[in-house]
Design a protein around this motif. Sequence first.
Motif, PDB file in Angstrom:
ATOM      1  N   PHE A  81       0.835  -1.201   0.000  1.00 26.31           N
ATOM      2  CA  PHE A  81       0.000   0.000   0.000  1.00 26.31           C
ATOM      3  C   PHE A  81       0.870   1.251   0.000  1.00 26.31           C
ATOM      4  CE2 PHE A  81      -2.309   3.392   2.232  1.00 26.31           C
ATOM      5  CZ  PHE A  81      -3.403   3.520   1.370  1.00 26.31           C
ATOM      6  N   ARG A  82       1.939   1.239   0.768  1.00 24.75           N
ATOM      7  CA  ARG A  82       2.848   2.386   0.773  1.00 24.75           C
ATOM      8  C   ARG A  82       3.400   2.639  -0.635  1.00 24.75           C
ATOM      9  NH1 ARG A  82       5.416   3.867   5.385  1.00 24.75           N
ATOM     10  NH2 ARG A  82       5.389   1.721   6.172  1.00 24.75           N
ATOM     11  N   ALA A  83       3.855   1.564  -1.278  1.00 29.41           N
ATOM     12  CA  ALA A  83       4.431   1.700  -2.615  1.00 29.41           C
ATOM     13  C   ALA A  83       3.380   2.154  -3.630  1.00 29.41           C
ATOM     14  CB  ALA A  83       5.050   0.379  -3.054  1.00 29.41           C
ATOM     15  N   ALA A  84       2.193   1.548  -3.572  1.00 27.69           N
ATOM     16  CA  ALA A  84       1.141   1.900  -4.521  1.00 27.69           C
ATOM     17  C   ALA A  84       0.703   3.339  -4.348  1.00 27.69           C
ATOM     18  CB  ALA A  84      -0.047   0.953  -4.344  1.00 27.69           C
ATOM     19  N   THR A  85       0.565   3.776  -3.115  1.00 26.74           N
ATOM     20  CA  THR A  85       0.126   5.147  -2.849  1.00 26.74           C
ATOM     21  C   THR A  85       1.162   6.150  -3.325  1.00 26.74           C
ATOM     22  OG1 THR A  85      -1.136   4.400  -0.935  1.00 26.74           O
ATOM     23  CG2 THR A  85      -0.624   6.731  -1.062  1.00 26.74           C
ATOM     24  N   ALA A  86       2.430   5.887  -3.023  1.00 26.62           N
ATOM     25  CA  ALA A  86       3.483   6.792  -3.491  1.00 26.62           C
ATOM     26  C   ALA A  86       3.474   6.864  -5.015  1.00 26.62           C
ATOM     27  CB  ALA A  86       4.840   6.318  -2.982  1.00 26.62           C
ATOM     28  N   ASP A  87       3.241   5.744  -5.674  1.00 28.45           N
ATOM     29  CA  ASP A  87       3.172   5.691  -7.128  1.00 28.45           C
ATOM     30  C   ASP A  87       1.982   6.510  -7.634  1.00 28.45           C
ATOM     31  OD1 ASP A  87       3.712   5.005  -9.718  1.00 28.45           O
ATOM     32  OD2 ASP A  87       3.457   2.843  -9.445  1.00 28.45           O
ATOM     33  N   LEU A  88       0.822   6.307  -7.041  1.00 34.86           N
ATOM     34  CA  LEU A  88      -0.385   7.020  -7.480  1.00 34.86           C
ATOM     35  C   LEU A  88      -0.265   8.525  -7.266  1.00 34.86           C
ATOM     36  CD1 LEU A  88      -2.972   4.514  -6.012  1.00 34.86           C
ATOM     37  CD2 LEU A  88      -2.806   5.131  -8.435  1.00 34.86           C
ATOM     38  N   LEU A  89       0.462   8.926  -6.241  1.00 34.84           N
ATOM     39  CA  LEU A  89       0.610  10.351  -5.940  1.00 34.84           C
ATOM     40  C   LEU A  89       1.821  10.972  -6.631  1.00 34.84           C
ATOM     41  CD1 LEU A  89      -0.202  10.237  -2.124  1.00 34.84           C
ATOM     42  CD2 LEU A  89      -1.676  11.081  -3.949  1.00 34.84           C
ATOM     43  N   GLY A  90       2.497  10.183  -7.476  1.00 32.88           N
ATOM     44  CA  GLY A  90       3.631  10.716  -8.218  1.00 32.88           C
ATOM     45  C   GLY A  90       4.847  11.002  -7.374  1.00 32.88           C
ATOM     46  N   ARG A  91       4.997  10.257  -6.258  1.00 37.50           N
ATOM     47  CA  ARG A  91       6.117  10.508  -5.343  1.00 37.50           C
ATOM     48  C   ARG A  91       7.285   9.562  -5.571  1.00 37.50           C
ATOM     49  NH1 ARG A  91       3.115  14.128  -4.719  1.00 37.50           N
ATOM     50  NH2 ARG A  91       2.596  15.289  -2.824  1.00 37.50           N
ATOM     51  N   THR A  92       7.257   8.787  -6.651  1.00 42.12           N
ATOM     52  CA  THR A  92       8.314   7.801  -6.839  1.00 42.12           C
ATOM     53  C   THR A  92       8.562   7.577  -8.319  1.00 42.12           C
ATOM     54  OG1 THR A  92       9.031   5.584  -6.147  1.00 42.12           O
ATOM     55  CG2 THR A  92       6.753   5.811  -6.833  1.00 42.12           C
ATOM     56  N   GLU A  93       9.762   7.117  -8.658  1.00 39.93           N
ATOM     57  CA  GLU A  93      10.137   6.840 -10.031  1.00 39.93           C
ATOM     58  C   GLU A  93       9.928   5.351 -10.349  1.00 39.93           C
ATOM     59  OE1 GLU A  93      10.971   9.174 -12.129  1.00 39.93           O
ATOM     60  OE2 GLU A  93      10.858  10.732 -10.582  1.00 39.93           O
ATOM     61  N   VAL A  94       9.871   5.047 -11.647  1.00 36.78           N
ATOM     62  CA  VAL A  94       9.566   3.677 -12.055  1.00 36.78           C
ATOM     63  C   VAL A  94      10.625   2.694 -11.554  1.00 36.78           C
ATOM     64  CG1 VAL A  94      10.704   3.957 -14.299  1.00 36.78           C
ATOM     65  CG2 VAL A  94       8.900   2.237 -14.018  1.00 36.78           C
ATOM     66  N   GLU A  95      11.892   3.072 -11.574  1.00 43.18           N
ATOM     67  CA  GLU A  95      12.930   2.166 -11.080  1.00 43.18           C
ATOM     68  C   GLU A  95      12.773   1.921  -9.583  1.00 43.18           C
ATOM     69  OE1 GLU A  95      17.071   2.709 -12.940  1.00 43.18           O
ATOM     70  OE2 GLU A  95      16.049   4.604 -13.337  1.00 43.18           O
ATOM     71  N   THR A  96      12.395   2.975  -8.854  1.00 38.71           N
ATOM     72  CA  THR A  96      12.207   2.824  -7.416  1.00 38.71           C
ATOM     73  C   THR A  96      11.056   1.891  -7.114  1.00 38.71           C
ATOM     74  OG1 THR A  96      13.027   5.072  -7.107  1.00 38.71           O
ATOM     75  CG2 THR A  96      11.843   4.091  -5.262  1.00 38.71           C
ATOM     76  N   VAL A  97       9.980   1.970  -7.914  1.00 35.46           N
ATOM     77  CA  VAL A  97       8.847   1.065  -7.716  1.00 35.46           C
ATOM     78  C   VAL A  97       9.303  -0.383  -7.860  1.00 35.46           C
ATOM     79  CG1 VAL A  97       6.610   0.322  -8.620  1.00 35.46           C
ATOM     80  CG2 VAL A  97       7.137   2.757  -8.459  1.00 35.46           C
ATOM     81  N   GLY A  98      10.045  -0.680  -8.941  1.00 33.98           N
ATOM     82  CA  GLY A  98      10.520  -2.042  -9.146  1.00 33.98           C
ATOM     83  C   GLY A  98      11.426  -2.515  -8.030  1.00 33.98           C
ATOM     84  N   GLU A  99      12.335  -1.659  -7.611  1.00 34.92           N
ATOM     85  CA  GLU A  99      13.251  -2.019  -6.526  1.00 34.92           C
ATOM     86  C   GLU A  99      12.481  -2.262  -5.228  1.00 34.92           C
ATOM     87  OE1 GLU A  99      16.773  -3.265  -5.847  1.00 34.92           O
ATOM     88  OE2 GLU A  99      16.884  -1.778  -7.459  1.00 34.92           O
ATOM     89  N   THR A 100      11.494  -1.396  -4.970  1.00 33.40           N
ATOM     90  CA  THR A 100      10.706  -1.520  -3.741  1.00 33.40           C
ATOM     91  C   THR A 100       9.902  -2.813  -3.731  1.00 33.40           C
ATOM     92  OG1 THR A 100      10.521   0.884  -3.553  1.00 33.40           O
ATOM     93  CG2 THR A 100       8.899  -0.437  -2.361  1.00 33.40           C
ATOM     94  N   LEU A 101       9.208  -3.092  -4.826  1.00 27.06           N
ATOM     95  CA  LEU A 101       8.390  -4.307  -4.888  1.00 27.06           C
ATOM     96  C   LEU A 101       9.256  -5.554  -4.814  1.00 27.06           C
ATOM     97  CD1 LEU A 101       5.783  -3.229  -7.603  1.00 27.06           C
ATOM     98  CD2 LEU A 101       5.493  -3.270  -5.128  1.00 27.06           C
ATOM     99  N   THR A 102      10.439  -5.482  -5.404  1.00 27.61           N
ATOM    100  CA  THR A 102      11.367  -6.621  -5.317  1.00 27.61           C
ATOM    101  C   THR A 102      11.806  -6.839  -3.879  1.00 27.61           C
ATOM    102  OG1 THR A 102      12.159  -6.224  -7.567  1.00 27.61           O
ATOM    103  CG2 THR A 102      13.583  -7.519  -6.106  1.00 27.61           C
ATOM    104  N   GLY A 103      12.133  -5.747  -3.189  1.00 31.44           N
ATOM    105  CA  GLY A 103      12.540  -5.870  -1.790  1.00 31.44           C
ATOM    106  C   GLY A 103      11.440  -6.460  -0.926  1.00 31.44           C
ATOM    107  N   ILE A 104      10.195  -6.017  -1.155  1.00 27.14           N
ATOM    108  CA  ILE A 104       9.062  -6.543  -0.376  1.00 27.14           C
ATOM    109  C   ILE A 104       8.918  -8.042  -0.618  1.00 27.14           C
ATOM    110  CG2 ILE A 104       6.556  -6.452  -0.099  1.00 27.14           C
ATOM    111  CD1 ILE A 104       6.763  -3.463  -0.931  1.00 27.14           C
ATOM    112  N   ALA A 105       9.017  -8.448  -1.899  1.00 26.98           N
ATOM    113  CA  ALA A 105       8.898  -9.867  -2.215  1.00 26.98           C
ATOM    114  C   ALA A 105      10.042 -10.670  -1.599  1.00 26.98           C
ATOM    115  CB  ALA A 105       8.873 -10.061  -3.733  1.00 26.98           C
TER     116      ALA A 105
END
Length: 1005
Positions: free
Chosen positions: A670-694
């Motif tokens: 939810f933290r990652a998705a919200t930051a993405d929806l609000l434009g607070r993160t870059e595409v590479e950061t999203v991938g890195e974040t989701l990978t770390g969570i997994a």
Amino acid sequence: MAESRTPERRSSLTGRLARLGFTDAARAERLLLDEGQGLADDVLDVLSATADPDLALDGLVRLLASADEQGAGRELREALADEPGTRERLAAVLGVSDALGDHLVRHPEHWRVLRGGDDAPPGNPRADLLTAVGADPSAGEPVASGSCHDALVALRVAYRRRVLALAGRDLTGEADVVMVAAELADLAAAALEAGLAIARAEVPEHGLCRLAVIGMGKCGGRELNYVSDVDVIFVAEPREGEPEEAALRAATRLAAALVRSCSASTQEGALWEVDAALRPEGKAGPLVRTLASHRAYYERWAKTWEFQALLKARPVAGDADLGDRYLDMITPIVWKAAEGESFVEDVQAMRRRVEADLNQRTPDSERQLKLGPGGLRDVEFAVQLLQLVHGRADETLRARATLDALTDLSRGGYVGRDDAAALAAAYRFLRRVEHLVQLHRLRRTHLVPDDEAGLRRLGRALGLRADPVAEFTALWRRHARGVRRLHEKLFYRPLLLAVARLAGTEARLTPAAARARLEALGYADPAGALRHIEALTSGVSRRAAIQRTLLPVMLGWFADAPDPDAGLLGFRKVSDALGATPWYLRLLRDDVTVAERMSWVLGSSRYATDLLLRAPEAVAMLGSDADLVPRPFEVLRAEALAAVRRHGDGSASAEDAVAVVRGLRRRELFRAATADLLGRTEVETVGETLTGIAAVTVEAALQAAVNKIETESGEPLPTRFAVVAMGRFGGHELGYGSDADVMFVHDPDPGADEREAGRAAHAVAEELRRLLARPAPDPPLEIDPNLRPEGRRGPLVRTLASYAAYYARWSEPWEAQALLRADPLIGDAGLRDRFQALIDPVRWPDGGIDDGAVRQIRRLKARMESERLPRGADRRLHTKLGPGGLADVEWVAQLLQLQHAHEIPGLRTTRTLDALDAAVQARLLDAEDAAVLAEAWCLATRIRGAIMLVRGRASDLLPTDHHRERSAIAVVLGYAAAGDLLEDYRRRARRARAVVDRAFYGADQ
């Protein structure tokens, strides 16, 4: 001064003094000529620059006369002539403070503390004042018997000496208002300690008890005025073996004697009143209580304002250990208090009562710096209320000092930056004026003078010169108006400005008019929206009242989101889940940022809405950009593994542990998705974040599985085990709907039976998959092991030696290509290193790959394009397999890696964009071509993410048959319309495909 007394010179001097700012130039002239002989022009210049030149000159002449009587006048005159800093500090003090001028006349030797350096008071006020009263600073013993009166006088003299030194630094700008207030609080604490030493001499039985003095109010917050009541609470405990009743009697006598030692009048006056009225039951309650008595009172009987007062509680004197125990006891109670049903209303009602009482009692309330409208208390009450409401969950908001707390509130997003800056500037100004007003007579007052001379003195002390009275009055009124406006906004109506933007929206509309209004706002089902609104706002509960305040604003915000109906429905569901939780609606009401962001997230994303419904408390993280920053991998890992350890061993324990870890994953998604929806993160950061969570989730599940297998067998696992991330998982490019591609590897312990080790490793892998596949209220994390050697036909787990044998004998080029994204992320560290050492020569072969392998890879790519696209799909809109899509870009990078990574270290990466950058650095790929590929890859990745966020289910194909979904995806990605998104994607994909044709297929195309 060498001026003669001739009429011409006297007339010339009078004119000069008038021009320099002396209001009574004739009197000033007489003082200079009759009593100020020998003063240099430099002294006259510095006097003229003070807040009140006449007052400064008068004080200086009196000081010189007193110094002359003690034989110190020559040294003072030399210092005035030769020491600019001393001259400036002394003049500044004399030009503001008549009272400190009187002190200098009584103690002319004290002018030396204004020199600074070695003549300044020692740095530790506690030791200084204890020494002054004849007590040992290190022993805490009473002063000598029979010398209490002398000690009282000495305390006041030493205290004023330090105030004089501080005022000199304050009035010349060497110490700002925050530093001054903190030093005054420390000085008051030192005086209380010295007063306690005097009190012990009056109370022979003081040894029966331990007594701690708790500073409250401005003393506790280290923001004290020059002259203020010092608010305290006394807490006592019997010393070991002493009866409690006798100890409390002794402590009460000791506390009373301490109050007298500071408040009593002597020939040097009093220090200040020690006010213990903030204690439990106020003046009607006992002066001293034990820890247990304090706890019982605050847990059962305390009123709301008492908890607000305790925000600033701080041990300041007496038994330090007891003071710390009091603070440890009271702190949880304070922050729990704000959970009360009517807490906010009580604080607001109390503020209104104080204002009404002030207006009745004080005809000049408009001149009140402290309690008047737009005064200091407006800032303090607003800040304290926000602290109490939000500081329960956010411990960063628990600073005692007002400005520190305001900074923390702004940093956390609870107060807007501009609002916080305006409040801070106003608070500093008002406190500075309060200090100046009190310094004049060293009296406790918060009134701005109403006479021109007093206003002129204030204006000049603040550096206003053109028209000090008018400039000061305008500046003061401007700050007061700003404070009052922000106080109203933050303290009473946090959504005031947002509601104002919806002017014209009536709270009560007829059903037909309401439906028309909702339809005009963009609601597809206005009747359904009305039902949700009715369910949220009906009734007389406080919850319904807050919803009636929130909804007029939020309906507009939902309308700005792609799907207003989904947003309102999601809000109703979240409110149903959290509505009875006190903090939830208060959070929305008190923090516009949370309410607005929540509206956008709920109206944009089914994925995020589902996550929020499963963990509704996560709404709290919407209030701060800092809370939307991905948490560091090691922090998440430690939290997940700690959950596994807490749940011990066994099947049920493993399932419980993984359930907790999946809850952690749900929150972080939810933290990652919200930051993405609000434009607070870059595409590479999203991938890195989701990978770390997994990775954290898989590692925790692996540990739980190992614990279970070891518990069931009664033996340690006979083999080391690791999980190799593959595909997007290994590339650190996971999307919201990605599976976790993995391979499992194990390495039997020395001497272990290989079959037994293999069975144990297989059991661990199966248990890990089972644990993560169990039904749970969160998006599934599918573990896909099909990239392993021989695919589904091969063994689920292999030994390291088996992998080595396979890759040496049977490996195909596509398998070397798959290993380019292999990253041994999880499991035994040594085994992970050995596996990487094993595969590096396979994926980065010495000399690269030959032409036959290149042709085979190109044929495989072409076959994949023709065979794997879904039947009937528009290949131009397929973000993964279509022309210019993800696969095109990734295969270009991977071919370059296979060919050149053996000689170019930068290509030895599992990340696509890093590989493209390395290829440019090595001149293997044109920079412009690489930029085209990277842009296409990023847009395709963002589109896949947006599809998952909007629809709640994954797809690689841009939707063409559902206009609302397509529009929502476009809006989430920042496009004005779906057509703009399609046009941009097709353009970027065409450009990328042209690069692929050159860089990947080459002459063989």
